[in-house]
Design a protein around this motif. Structure first.
Motif, PDB file in Angstrom:
ATOM      1  N   SER A  21      -6.452   0.376 -10.607  1.00  0.00           N
ATOM      2  CA  SER A  21      -6.302   0.070  -9.183  1.00  0.00           C
ATOM      3  C   SER A  21      -5.940   1.332  -8.405  1.00  0.00           C
ATOM      4  CB  SER A  21      -5.211  -0.987  -8.989  1.00  0.00           C
ATOM      5  OG  SER A  21      -4.849  -1.073  -7.634  1.00  0.00           O
ATOM      6  N   ALA A  22      -4.969   2.062  -8.937  1.00  0.00           N
ATOM      7  CA  ALA A  22      -4.473   3.235  -8.220  1.00  0.00           C
ATOM      8  C   ALA A  22      -5.521   4.344  -8.152  1.00  0.00           C
ATOM      9  CB  ALA A  22      -3.198   3.750  -8.888  1.00  0.00           C
ATOM     10  N   GLY A  24      -8.801   5.824  -7.601  1.00  0.00           N
ATOM     11  CA  GLY A  24     -10.016   5.367  -6.933  1.00  0.00           C
ATOM     12  C   GLY A  24     -10.573   6.443  -6.038  1.00  0.00           C
ATOM     13  N   GLY A  26      -9.550   7.263  -3.400  1.00  0.00           N
ATOM     14  CA  GLY A  26      -8.415   8.026  -2.888  1.00  0.00           C
ATOM     15  C   GLY A  26      -8.164   9.285  -3.703  1.00  0.00           C
ATOM     16  N   ASN A  27      -8.342   9.208  -5.010  1.00  0.00           N
ATOM     17  CA  ASN A  27      -8.067  10.361  -5.871  1.00  0.00           C
ATOM     18  C   ASN A  27      -9.227  11.339  -5.930  1.00  0.00           C
ATOM     19  OD1 ASN A  27      -6.701   7.869  -6.795  1.00  0.00           O
ATOM     20  ND2 ASN A  27      -5.621   9.321  -8.089  1.00  0.00           N
ATOM     21  N   ILE A 102      -9.273  -3.861   3.683  1.00  0.00           N
ATOM     22  CA  ILE A 102      -9.567  -2.616   2.953  1.00  0.00           C
ATOM     23  C   ILE A 102     -10.829  -2.771   2.106  1.00  0.00           C
ATOM     24  CG2 ILE A 102      -8.791  -0.976   1.193  1.00  0.00           C
ATOM     25  CD1 ILE A 102      -5.992  -1.313   2.109  1.00  0.00           C
ATOM     26  N   TYR A 106     -14.052  -0.339   1.907  1.00  0.00           N
ATOM     27  CA  TYR A 106     -14.000   0.429   0.653  1.00  0.00           C
ATOM     28  C   TYR A 106     -15.311   0.228  -0.113  1.00  0.00           C
ATOM     29  CZ  TYR A 106     -11.313   2.370  -3.335  1.00  0.00           C
ATOM     30  OH  TYR A 106     -10.822   3.148  -4.343  1.00  0.00           O
ATOM     31  N   THR A 228      -3.037   5.999  -2.307  1.00  0.00           N
ATOM     32  CA  THR A 228      -3.507   6.359  -3.638  1.00  0.00           C
ATOM     33  C   THR A 228      -2.809   5.550  -4.725  1.00  0.00           C
ATOM     34  OG1 THR A 228      -4.044   8.202  -5.100  1.00  0.00           O
ATOM     35  CG2 THR A 228      -1.904   8.299  -4.035  1.00  0.00           C
ATOM     36  N   SER A 230      -1.963   2.459  -4.343  1.00  0.00           N
ATOM     37  CA  SER A 230      -2.248   1.037  -4.049  1.00  0.00           C
ATOM     38  C   SER A 230      -1.001   0.282  -3.613  1.00  0.00           C
ATOM     39  CB  SER A 230      -2.840   0.305  -5.259  1.00  0.00           C
ATOM     40  OG  SER A 230      -4.031   0.884  -5.670  1.00  0.00           O
ATOM     41  N   LEU A 231      -0.156   0.927  -2.802  1.00  0.00           N
ATOM     42  CA  LEU A 231       1.093   0.276  -2.413  1.00  0.00           C
ATOM     43  C   LEU A 231       1.002  -0.301  -1.007  1.00  0.00           C
ATOM     44  CD1 LEU A 231       3.532   2.993  -3.740  1.00  0.00           C
ATOM     45  CD2 LEU A 231       2.868   0.840  -4.837  1.00  0.00           C
ATOM     46  N   MET A 233       0.554  -3.606  -0.008  1.00  0.00           N
ATOM     47  CA  MET A 233      -0.088  -4.899   0.262  1.00  0.00           C
ATOM     48  C   MET A 233       0.007  -5.862  -0.909  1.00  0.00           C
ATOM     49  SD  MET A 233      -4.066  -4.280  -0.404  1.00  0.00           S
ATOM     50  CE  MET A 233      -4.046  -5.761  -1.387  1.00  0.00           C
ATOM     51  N   SER A 321     -10.630  -0.241  -8.560  1.00  0.00           N
ATOM     52  CA  SER A 321      -9.751  -0.411  -7.398  1.00  0.00           C
ATOM     53  C   SER A 321     -10.171  -1.642  -6.601  1.00  0.00           C
ATOM     54  CB  SER A 321      -9.814   0.818  -6.486  1.00  0.00           C
ATOM     55  OG  SER A 321      -9.365   1.960  -7.169  1.00  0.00           O
ATOM     56  N   SER A 324      -8.784  -4.887  -7.896  1.00  0.00           N
ATOM     57  CA  SER A 324      -7.388  -5.201  -7.574  1.00  0.00           C
ATOM     58  C   SER A 324      -7.257  -5.702  -6.147  1.00  0.00           C
ATOM     59  CB  SER A 324      -6.496  -3.978  -7.796  1.00  0.00           C
ATOM     60  OG  SER A 324      -6.644  -3.039  -6.763  1.00  0.00           O
ATOM     61  N   LEU A 325      -8.100  -5.182  -5.264  1.00  0.00           N
ATOM     62  CA  LEU A 325      -8.050  -5.633  -3.872  1.00  0.00           C
ATOM     63  C   LEU A 325      -8.490  -7.092  -3.775  1.00  0.00           C
ATOM     64  CD1 LEU A 325      -9.485  -2.378  -2.321  1.00  0.00           C
ATOM     65  CD2 LEU A 325      -7.283  -3.363  -1.709  1.00  0.00           C
ATOM     66  N   LEU A 394      -0.776  -1.137   5.877  1.00  0.00           N
ATOM     67  CA  LEU A 394      -0.110  -0.716   4.634  1.00  0.00           C
ATOM     68  C   LEU A 394       1.334  -0.266   4.856  1.00  0.00           C
ATOM     69  CD1 LEU A 394      -2.847   1.232   2.605  1.00  0.00           C
ATOM     70  CD2 LEU A 394      -1.946  -1.041   2.162  1.00  0.00           C
TER      71      LEU A 394
END
Ligand code: TRP
Length: 457
Positions: A21-22, A24, A26-27, A102, A106, A228, A230-231, A233, A321, A324-325, A394
């Motif tokens: 999840s984390a 994604g 974002g990274n 998101i 996304y 990044t 996933s915090l 929500m 990711s 997880s959303l 978020l």
């Protein structure tokens, strides 16, 4: 008691799924490009401090709340308030809504990565002129057909995995996606170390260039540390709810945070040596991944294969990711409304798909949702959704989650749960340090981000 909802097969499964999840876009996409835009080293250091002092405490808070309540993000707040009606439930609602917003856009960016896998496989990335790579990205971004097609495929794949449930779907996917991602990134990194630009890249990423620190950079680093990991929500909260009460919340939160950070740094050490060696600029913005990478690879023997080796992990990272959303919204209908997983997934997927259509059309010349149409400020639909989610929903959700865990939750139950099953959590001072960060540092940081978004700071 929790049999009906599903549970992770092992602690490793949780870590892989949570890291899935984390880790994604974002990274691999955003972190390198904002590092490039903010001048490197100092920005990276600030980001690491934010991860440690703000991100990690919220991560622990989310996982802990989920494991305590064993229910979805909405149910968590009512259950842990003793079942009485409470306004905190609003934080849960906000979480579900944020996940929906998101995922809708996304999915569109994730779709580009799949399109690039296809381009690489079909020879579409062997372009003669360097400028052609920029034009190709532009053509992708503006084409409604491509965007809609891949948005559909991505949402379909995400739904299929989530339909399979926790062990049969989410866990099984994470057990394949994460290791493949790590292996391919390691292979790319090994290649990058052989390049002449590697030394310069290391200095760029880890050297402390004090002159590049600006207030803006601090805020961007802080905001990104939320996204990044996933915090904010309830994604980590929902995954935490599938842990058993014996599991070590502190250890799994640390492992997840460490893996996410590792991949973000690896992404920089893959991208910048390639970028520098090819004589390109680090501050190339959002196109960094889609333009620089295939351009740099095109000069190599088997260049197309290198692109495949890059865009497949990018797509996998986005997929785990997206899962997880979607799971956050699906879990709400399963837990709170008693729906079957099938019904919950089909309904939420349809809504998210529909909401994503305007984002898929945001680069095109569509008359309603297209490039020239502004929603909030100068933003098109896609940018508006990203802005609302990242700058408002978020941080607000994070404030609610941290506030609930640190101030509302009964102190005894919280401390007992923090220590339960965790040797690390039982070390002297660890619990108190976490609580103080969550009580003061986290809310302060979030309020600063929001004031900035309002233009006050
Ligand atoms: N963390 C993911 C990334 O870096 C995106 C993501 C997945 C996310 N789930 C989330 C962001 C929940 C915020 C909240 O790409």
């Amino acid at each position: 008691m929790s049999e009906g909802r599903g549970q992770w097969g092992s602690r490793l499964s949780f870590v892989l799924a949570a890291a899935g999840s984390a880790v994604g876009l974002g990274n691999l996409w955003k972190f390198p490009y904002i590092t490039g835009m903010n001048g490197g080293g100092a920005f990276v250091l600030i980001y690491l401090v934010c991860i440690l002092l703000i991100g990690l405490p919220i991560m622990i808070g989310e996982v802990l709340l989920g494991r305590m309540s064993q229910s979805s993000v909405v149910g968590t707040f009512s259950k842990l308030s003793g079942g009485k009606p409470t306004p905190w439930v609003g934080v849960g609602w906000l979480g579900v809504a944020t996940g929906v917003v998101i995922l809708s856009y996304y999915s569109v960016v994730a779709g580009w990565s799949l399109h690039y896998v296809w381009l690489a496989l079909s020879g579409g990335l062997s372009l003669a002129q360097p400028e052609a790579f920029g034009e190709l990205f532009n053509a992708t971004y503006t084409d409604p057909g491509i965007n809609l097609r891949y948005h559909t495929i991505f949402m379909g794949l995400t739904a299929m995995i989530v339909l399979g449930g926790i062990q049969g779907g989410v866990e099984r996917a994470a057990r394949v996606l994460m290791p493949v991602l790590l292996l391919m990134m390691a292979a790319l990194l090994a290649y990058s170390t052989t390049l002449e630009g590697f030394g310069r890249a290391v200095d760029f990423v880890f050297g402390f260039h004090v002159e590049s620190i600006t207030g803006e950079a601090v805020l961007e680093a802080l905001g990104h540390s939320f996204f990044t990991l996933s915090l904010g929500m309830g994604a980590m909260l929902t995954y935490g709810s599938y842990l058993s009460r014996k599991d070590d919340v502190i250890a799994v939160s640390l492992a997840t945070t460490a893996l996410d950070t590792l991949v973000a740094l690896m992404a920089c050490l893959v991208l910048f040596p390639i970028t520098f060696s090819a004589g390109m600029e680090a501050a190339n913005g959002p196109g960094l991944v889609f333009i620089n990478m295939p351009l740099a690879f095109s000069g190599l023997p088997g260049g197309q294969l290198w692109s495949v080796a890059f865009f497949i992990p990018l797509f996998f990272a986005a997929l785990s990711s997206g899962i997880s959303l979607l799971e956050v919204a699906a879990a709400y209908f399963i837990d709170e409304r008693g729906w079957s997983r099938r019904k919950a997934v089909l309904l939420t997927t349809s809504v998210i798909f529909a909401l994503g259509v305007p984002s898929a059309l945001s680069g095109s010349d569509n008359m309603v949702f297209g490039a020239g149409i502004h929603w909030i400020g100068e933003r098109n639909w896609f940018d508006t959704f990203d802005y609302l989610a990242s700058n408002w929903m978020l941080p607000l959700g994070g404030l609610g989650i941290a506030g609930f865990a640190a101030w509302r939750l009964g102190g005894k139950a919280r401390e007992a749960s923090f220590r339960a099953g965790s040797r690390l959590g039982s070390l002297p001072g660890v619990y108190l340090a976490w609580l103080q960060l969550l009580r003061y540092a986290v809310p302060l940081a979030i309020v600063i981000v929001m004031l900035h978004a309002l233009g006050v700071l």
